[in-house]
Design an enzyme around this catalytic site. Structure first.
Site: not given
Ligand code: NAD
Ligand code: UD1
Length: 338
Positions: A126, A150, A154
């Site tokens: 991330s 978190y 990572k």
């Molecule tokens: P998500 O929660 O939708 O998907 C994660 C999946 O992993 C889920 O289906 C959950 O059931 C499964 N899971 C969790 N722990 C597990 C375990 N111990 N064993 C087997 N399955 C397990 O999340 P996502 O948004 O799809 O994110 C996927 C990955 O990307 C995560 O590692 C997350 O940290 C990373 N990531 C997500 C974002 C974001 O904004 N969504 C941003 C950066 C990185």
């Molecule tokens: C958050 C996580 C980051 C993660 C990412 C995934 C935190 C501090 N960081 O980032 O670790 O990788 O999500 O996409 O939680 N906002 C509003 N109102 C809301 C929600 C969000 O104004 O109800 C604003 C936030 O202040 C920010 C922007 O929208 O400026 C994006 O927020 P968000 O979607 O939560 O993502 P990040 O903060 O970038």
């Protein structure tokens, strides 16, 4: 013939979209997921989109005996590792849970891969590993200083996998640092389904537009940005999914490789730009008020996507309007999620 791509967390948001992109590129995903944050109902939707549902092995990535059985019984050529927990606030409340799931889970997986001789691994990292950056766009060489458990989980996994790569020949490891994934598959059949009140902007905005929530609170209107609201690099989840396919294809073509690559658009958008784009896409008003800043938030950042273009031949193609239109199609067609 080793033909499966094992997709841990493949029932989740990014994993399910990546299964679509893998199938479209001719790979066969095999999902391992404990369904702690997802639903098996996604499989029927994947079958509709891709013509066949991936197989689901329901289980935990920390279960070494299960992983050993999977690698012994199934022909797996590579692993894409999404399984993990991702709520920043929860990670502060229960850091051990996050380190166990995210760090220990990745180590158990890597050890099982090593024992089975499967050495191609794409890891979901991330942009949160950068913490508060000195400058944007952020290159991969920027300092890492994650600000919460978190983010540290990572970075720890990135470091462990780097050490593993250096410890013996033949590993192909891609550490993909995602910026802000949003949107949904163009069909509207799969999308993000957060449990409870969404923390992230796009799911919150779409729930306001569909009428589940009365208004958006904009977290801060006095940042040093053009309109005073926070700026982020939103990337369409299908672009991100295709980025995984590009990383996989690249890794499989190398004798060995360790890559750290940003996946983002290289463009920052403010909260108000997102809200206005969502109003255009949905034709619905998104009532909002400006509230205080959210503790821990960075004013503005976006990624430098040059390495992804150069090394992987990947760049994000979809616009903010498409991200909002696809989120809206998913949200309005599935107001209760799956
Ligand atoms: P998500 O929660 O939708 O998907 C994660 C999946 O992993 C889920 O289906 C959950 O059931 C499964 N899971 C969790 N722990 C597990 C375990 N111990 N064993 C087997 N399955 C397990 O999340 P996502 O948004 O799809 O994110 C996927 C990955 O990307 C995560 O590692 C997350 O940290 C990373 N990531 C997500 C974002 C974001 O904004 N969504 C941003 C950066 C990185
Ligand atoms: C958050 C996580 C980051 C993660 C990412 C995934 C935190 C501090 N960081 O980032 O670790 O990788 O999500 O996409 O939680 N906002 C509003 N109102 C809301 C929600 C969000 O104004 O109800 C604003 C936030 O202040 C920010 C922007 O929208 O400026 C994006 O927020 P968000 O979607 O939560 O993502 P990040 O903060 O970038």
């Amino acid at each position: 013939m080793k033909n499966y791509v094992l997709v841990t967390g493949g029932a989740g948001y990014i994993g399910s979209h990546t299964c679509v992109a893998l199938a479209a590129a001719g790979y066969t995903p095999l999902i391992l997921d404990n369904l702690c944050n997802s639903s098996a109902k996604v499989l029927d939707r994947l079958a509709t989109i891709s013509g066949a549902a991936p197989r689901l092995i329901e289980g935990d990535v920390r279960d070494r005996a299960l992983l050993d059985r999977v690698f012994a019984q199934e022909p797996v050529q590579a692993v894409i590792h999404f399984a993990g927990l991702k709520a920043v606030g929860d990670s502060v409340v229960d850091p051990l849970l996050y380190y166990d799931n995210n760090v220990n889970g990745s180590l158990v997986l890597a050890a099982a891969m090593r024992a089975a001789g499967v050495r191609t691994l794409i890891f979901s990292s991330s942009a949160t590993v950068y913490g508060e950056p000195d400058e944007s766009p952020i290159p991969e060489s920027a300092p890492t200083r994650p600000a919460n458990p978190y983010g540290r989980s990572k970075l720890m996994v990135e470091e462990c996998l780097g050490d593993l790569y250096r410890s013996e020949p033949g590993w192909r490891i891609a550490l993909l640092r995602y910026f802000n994934p949003v949107g949904a598959h163009e069909s509207g059949l799969i999308g993000e389904h957060p449990q409870g009140k969404p923390n992230n902007l796009m799911p919150f905005v779409s729930q306001v537009a569909v009428g589940t929530r009365p208004e958006l609170v904009v977290h801060g209107g006095d940042y040093p940005t053009p309109d005073g609201t926070g700026v982020r690099d939103y990337v369409h989840v299908m672009d991100l999914a295709e980025g995984h396919v590009a990383a996989l294809r690249h890794a499989l073509a190398q004798p060995q490789a360790l890559l750290t690559v940003n996946l983002g658009t290289g463009r920052g958008c403010s909260v108000l730009e997102v809200v206005q784009a969502f109003e255009r896409a949905s034709g619905r008003p998104v009532p909002r008020t400006i509230g205080p800043r959210r503790p821990g938030d960075v004013p503005a950042y976006w990624g430098d996507p040059a390495a992804a273009a150069e090394v992987l031949g990947w760049q994000a193609r979809r616009t903010l309007d498409q991200m909002c239109a696809d989120s809206w199609r998913w949200q309005s067609g599935n107001p209760e999620g799956y």
